[in-house]
Write an enzyme that holds these catalytic residues in place. Structure first.
Site, PDB file in Angstrom:
ATOM      1  N   TYR A 211       0.744  -1.318  -0.101  1.00  0.00           N
ATOM      2  CA  TYR A 211      -0.042  -0.062   0.099  1.00  0.00           C
ATOM      3  C   TYR A 211       0.520   1.950   0.055  1.00  0.00           C
ATOM      4  O   TYR A 211       0.562   2.745  -0.907  1.00  0.00           O
ATOM      5  CB  TYR A 211      -0.408   0.225   1.430  1.00  0.00           C
ATOM      6  CG  TYR A 211      -2.188  -0.893   0.947  1.00  0.00           C
ATOM      7  CD1 TYR A 211      -2.918  -0.389  -0.263  1.00  0.00           C
ATOM      8  CD2 TYR A 211      -2.553  -1.808   1.615  1.00  0.00           C
ATOM      9  CE1 TYR A 211      -4.451  -0.880  -0.753  1.00  0.00           C
ATOM     10  CE2 TYR A 211      -3.511  -2.548   1.464  1.00  0.00           C
ATOM     11  CZ  TYR A 211      -3.775  -1.814   0.371  1.00  0.00           C
ATOM     12  OH  TYR A 211      -6.042  -2.670  -0.275  1.00  0.00           O
TER      13      TYR A 211
ATOM     14  N   GLU B 194       2.764 -30.317  15.934  1.00  0.00           N
ATOM     15  CA  GLU B 194       1.368 -29.942  15.261  1.00  0.00           C
ATOM     16  C   GLU B 194       0.472 -28.954  15.143  1.00  0.00           C
ATOM     17  O   GLU B 194       0.647 -28.524  14.770  1.00  0.00           O
ATOM     18  CB  GLU B 194       1.373 -31.250  13.892  1.00  0.00           C
ATOM     19  CG  GLU B 194       0.236 -30.445  12.463  1.00  0.00           C
ATOM     20  CD  GLU B 194      -0.044 -31.889  11.663  1.00  0.00           C
ATOM     21  OE1 GLU B 194       0.360 -32.787  11.816  1.00  0.00           O
ATOM     22  OE2 GLU B 194      -0.952 -31.498  11.028  1.00  0.00           O
TER      23      GLU B 194
ATOM     24  N   ASP C 118       1.165 -35.642  12.506  1.00  0.00           N
ATOM     25  CA  ASP C 118      -0.645 -36.998  12.316  1.00  0.00           C
ATOM     26  C   ASP C 118       0.738 -37.742  11.433  1.00  0.00           C
ATOM     27  O   ASP C 118       1.836 -37.616  10.740  1.00  0.00           O
ATOM     28  CB  ASP C 118      -1.250 -35.754  11.591  1.00  0.00           C
ATOM     29  CG  ASP C 118      -2.193 -35.337  12.058  1.00  0.00           C
ATOM     30  OD1 ASP C 118      -2.507 -35.254  13.551  1.00  0.00           O
ATOM     31  OD2 ASP C 118      -3.205 -34.503  11.691  1.00  0.00           O
TER      32      ASP C 118
END
Lengths: 566, 373
Positions: free
Chosen positions: B103, B203, B254
């Site tokens: 910006y 995780e 996992d």
């Protein structure tokens, strides 16, 4: 060969050949015959008739001026009269017609004023102007009015009409007075004609006449009073064509017939050797073999139209030495260039006047071609720009019967995509082709379309390809230039911001200095690129030329002139 | 006063590098050469696994960025604009995000040019990476922050100098929420004291919360981190820094291709950020689980598997094709089981029998040394 030609109204007109014409009228007057077959003189359709009138008077004026060595000043004025009549007035600054000749020149068919001087001219048969007189008589019932002076201080005025039954001129209302004038002014009233501003109009005809005759000044006033001036852009008079005897392969039966009628020779044989080119006694012997039943010892004045036709056919069965190319007078590169430039103001122009070639085994001809690109080139209409093909035969514009014309066909046969012209029909292009020959192979008596003899077609195509190659070079250079310019601009637009940020980042340098130097760097860089691209471009051009000269070989049949022509 | 100096020194290197880049370009222009600079090629063709350090790194291939070229002019100008802006951030000691930077630079190039310096943030992002790679610095070094992701708890005290103030953070006193890892753990950050035996990276946030509630980090004297999925640059950098303190790093994810990929991104670094892996990757990291072989050792898990999705299978195949993974036969076995059974197992499944089993599982693995490379 087409069976007929389309006139400007899309109607089919009879393709009757002059052979048939003369056979039919044998005992009748030439004038009577043309009265009944006026379409053969170009008087068919209201538009075409008016343009034909202008054509006949303008070509006569130009021929007369050139013969007399005068730079032509022509004025053409068309006025609308009540009941859809039109008044046409054509005047020139030519040598004028002596009063004793006016009747024969404007009131008698095949009067012998022109045809016996066999040379490359716009008009050739001594039919045109008298045809207009007859057409005026037939449609408005009025004779034409003539004002003439040879510049001797005496002006001669009279009305002229044709006695159709006898093909004899009728002169009336003669006045003669002193005055300062030289030239010829013909005023004729017609009905059955129409004026518009189409591509078949007198205006278009005069515009094209101006292009092919840059030495002429033409002034035109149309029925609405609108004045158009085509200024003289060249002070150079064309060389006068040499008078040449007709060559057996180029002579038409009616010409031969008329020549024999007025010949002083006592026998057909001696007529042939003395009045036709390349005819020797031994050639006459060869003809005798071809026409065993024909009497070559009879007086030429006795023979019939049919005999003339048989002779012309017999000529074609014998080998002849080619006619001299001396009589050919092209317009020339410079003259075409100056004419097209002044009228079309093209962005690019290429002109090529080619060396003579022969067709039909012996008729010499020259093709001149030009392509004008951009500016006012092309047809500009409300729906956009489209390609324009301008056809000329011996400097005379051919406006009608484009479809069957060798010029239109040859131009269309060019693979335009190869020349950077992707959409040929809608390109800002004017293709100019002038066919130069003492014997133009017209497709019909209307003389608006050149027949596609193989050598003629090929030569026209090669001439157009010649100039198209120049256009291609120009266009690809232009495209390259535009691309480069776009690239350069794309970079230039970021220079300012870069020059603003850099001093802030580097704590050194000023924006002004960097902006200036960056601009210089970009310019130098694109110069270098240009040099590289030019190298590439050269090899491409060479390739094209090679491939084309291969294609050209078949058409390059050389003229075999005998020694006296060299 | 001494403290302030370190903070200034930290930004001195990036500042000098930016100015140096500018000087080189200005010099090019003053000599009327087409200005240019070089940046390492960041595409796949120039990414290699460097065995001796164990990270994915960029090769030697470089790209020339030049101004006088129609396809590069704008990017070149934009890169200089970014560099100039970053320099001003450093000089002012202000931070912003890459969106904030975008910006700052979204303005018209001029009244006569219907064009903004930047139209989209997608234009400025890769140019920031260009600068990071060519100057061999992280965007954080230029005071560009990224979104924070990742939480830490443990015996760790940090001094944070930010916005002209200084605060001391004790990661052992952050209650249930932990301390959120900032995007920059280098500039203005100082590790005052780190007292732990190892680092455990979990995780999922849910599991981190489980272990936090169980006071796992207190009981086992470790630092407990969750990247909350794929590890952010700040989290990876923190793990790297803790590894530099010789703390063993254990990763717990996992049992599926995605979880394993998170591990490998921490260990070898990712391909996208290959130019930063030197400071982000932690080749010392070891993998705790969950593994497919855990199914053998813990009977109850067998019933808790779920079906692998297509993306899991695809990811597993990809990982098998990476030479730096394929060189470990343990991992090839794990991946083969996934591809064969098309099953997966979540960390959360360990809570299936007993919520506190998670801690036991981790402890067990570490103590027994049953970890994967």
């Amino acid at each position: 060969m087409p069976d007929g030609n389309e006139n400007e109204n899309g109607e089919m007109v009879s393709p009757k050949h002059a052979d048939d014409i003369f056979e039919e009228f044998k005992e009748h007057s030439v004038a009577e015959f043309f009265t009944k077959n006026k379409q053969m003189l170009g008087f068919s359709g209201k538009l075409r008739s008016l343009t034909t009138v202008i054509h006949e008077y303008v070509t006569n004026s130009l021929d007369a001026c050139e013969e007399a060595g005068i730079l032509p000043d022509l004025t053409v004025k068309i006025t609308e009269l009540p009941e859809e009549h039109m008044l046409v007035k054509v005047s020139d600054n030519g040598p004028g017609i002596p009063k004793s000749h006016i009747g024969r020149a404007l009131g008698q068919m095949l009067s012998g004023t022109k045809f016996h001087r066999y040379m490359q001219q716009r008009g050739q048969q001594g039919i045109g102007a008298t045809g207009c007189t007859m057409f005026a008589q037939l449609t408005s019932g009025k004779p034409i009015h003539v004002r003439s002076s040879t510049g001797n201080g005496m002006i001669y005025e009279c009305n002229v009409s044709v006695n159709v039954k006898t093909n004899a001129p009728l002169i009336s209302d003669v006045t003669e007075y002193e005055g300062d004038f030289r030239g010829l002014e013909v005023t004729a009233e017609f009905a059955d004609v129409k004026y518009d501003r189409s591509e078949y109009s007198p205006l278009e005809y005069l515009k094209r006449t101006a292009i092919a005759n840059p030495h002429a000044e033409i002034y035109f006033v149309d029925p609405a009073g609108k004045k158009v001036r085509f200024p003289r852009v060249s002070q150079m008079l064309p060389d006068r064509p040499h008078e040449v005897q007709p060559h057996p392969l180029g002579v038409e039966p009616h010409v031969l017939y008329e020549m024999m009628r007025i010949s002083p020779a006592r026998k057909v044989g001696s007529f042939l050797t003395s009045e036709l080119a390349r005819v020797t006694p031994s050639k006459v012997d060869e003809l005798k073999v071809v026409m065993p039943d024909f009497d070559f010892d009879q007086p030429p004045q006795n023979i019939t139209w049919n005999d003339a036709r048989r002779l012309v056919n017999a000529f074609k069965k014998i080998k002849w030495v080619a006619p001299s190319a001396d009589g050919l007078r092209s317009i020339g590169n410079e003259q075409i260039d100056v004419a097209l430039r002044s009228l079309l103001k093209p962005e690019y122009l290429s002109v090529r006047s080619r060396p003579p070639k022969v067709y039909s085994g012996g008729v010499p001809f020259i093709v001149e071609a030009a392509i004008a690109y951009g500016g006012s080139a092309g047809k500009h209409t409300e729906s956009g720009i489209s390609t324009e093909i301008m056809r000329f035969a011996n400097r005379s514009p051919l406006l009608f019967d484009a479809g069957g014309c060798a010029v239109a066909k040859a131009v269309r046969a060019v693979d335009w995509k190869r020349y950077e012209i992707r959409d040929f029909d809608n390109a800002p292009i004017t293709v100019f082709v002038n066919f130069v020959s003492a014997f133009v192979p017209y497709t019909g008596a209307g003389k608006q379309s050149i027949s596609s003899e193989p050598e003629v077609f090929d030569e026209i195509k090669f001439a157009v390809m010649d100039v198209a190659r120049d256009v291609q070079r120009y266009l690809s250079g232009k495209v390259r230039e535009e691309r480069k310019e776009a690239k350069r601009k794309a970079i230039m637009r970021y220079i300012h911001q870069l020059a603003v940020d850099l001093p802030l980042l580097a704590n050194t340098g000023t924006s002004e200095e960097l902006e200036k130097k960056l601009t210089a760097v970009v310019f130098t860089r694109f110069k270098a690129e240009e040099a590289e691209e030019n190298e590439e471009h050269k090899t491409r051009e060479i390739m094209i030329e090679e491939s084309e000269s291969e294609a050209g070989e078949t058409a390059e049949n050389k003229i075999e002139f005998d020694e006296e022509d060299m | 006063m001494a403290k302030k100096e370190t903070s200034e020194n930290a930004s001195e290197v990036p500042l000098n590098k930016l100015v140096g880049l500018g000087r080189d370009i200005v010099q090019d222009i003053q000599m009327e050469h087409s200005p240019s600079f070089y940046t390492p090629v960041r595409s796949r063709s120039n990414i290699f696994f460097k065995e001796e350090v164990g990270t994915l790194t960029l090769g030697d291939k470089k790209e020339k960025r030049t101004f006088v070229h129609v396809s590069q002019a704008k990017k070149f100008m934009q890169t200089v604009a970014i560099a100039s802006k970053l320099k001003s951030f450093l000089e002012q000691g202000l931070h912003t995000s890459i969106r904030g930077l975008y910006y700052q630079l979204k303005f018209s190039l001029g009244e006569d040019l219907d064009e903004d310096l930047f139209e989209e943030q997608s234009e400025s992002n890769p140019l920031i990476e260009d600068l990071e790679a060519s100057l061999d610095l992280k965007r954080e070094d230029f005071n560009l922050s990224t979104d924070r992701k990742g939480v830490v708890a443990g015996n760790m005290i940090i001094r944070d100098k930010f916005g002209g103030e200084e605060s001391v953070i004790d990661a052992s006193k952050q209650g249930r929420s932990g301390w959120m890892i900032p995007s920059d753990v280098d500039n203005g950050m100082e590790f005052v004291d780190v007292n732990a035996d190892y680092v455990l990276v979990v995780e999922k946030d849910a599991l981190w919360q489980r272990l936090n509630e169980d006071k796992f980090w207190k009981k086992n004297n470790c630092i407990l981190i969750t990247p909350k999925g794929q590890a952010s640059r700040g989290t990876r950098r923190l793990i790297r820094k803790l590894a530099d303190m010789k703390l063993p790093i254990y990763v717990f994810t996992d049992c599926d291709a995605w979880g394993w990929y998170i591990y490998w991104a921490i260990k070898t670094g990712s391909m996208n950020l290959a130019f930063l892996n030197k400071s982000l990757a932690t080749p010392e990291a070891r993998f705790i689980g969950v593994t497919m072989s855990d199914l053998q050792n813990y009977d109850f898990l067998k019933k808790l598997t779920i079906n692998a999705k297509d993306v899991d299978i695809k990811r597993a195949e990809e990982m098998k094709s990476y030479p730096w993974i394929a060189r470990h036969k343990e991992w090839v076995e794990e991946l083969d089981i996934v591809l064969k059974t098309r099953k997966k197992l979540e960390q959360d499944a360990l809570q299936g029998q007993k919520l506190t089993f998670v801690g036991e599982y981790v402890k067990n693995k570490i103590e027994s040394g049953k970890v994967l490379p």
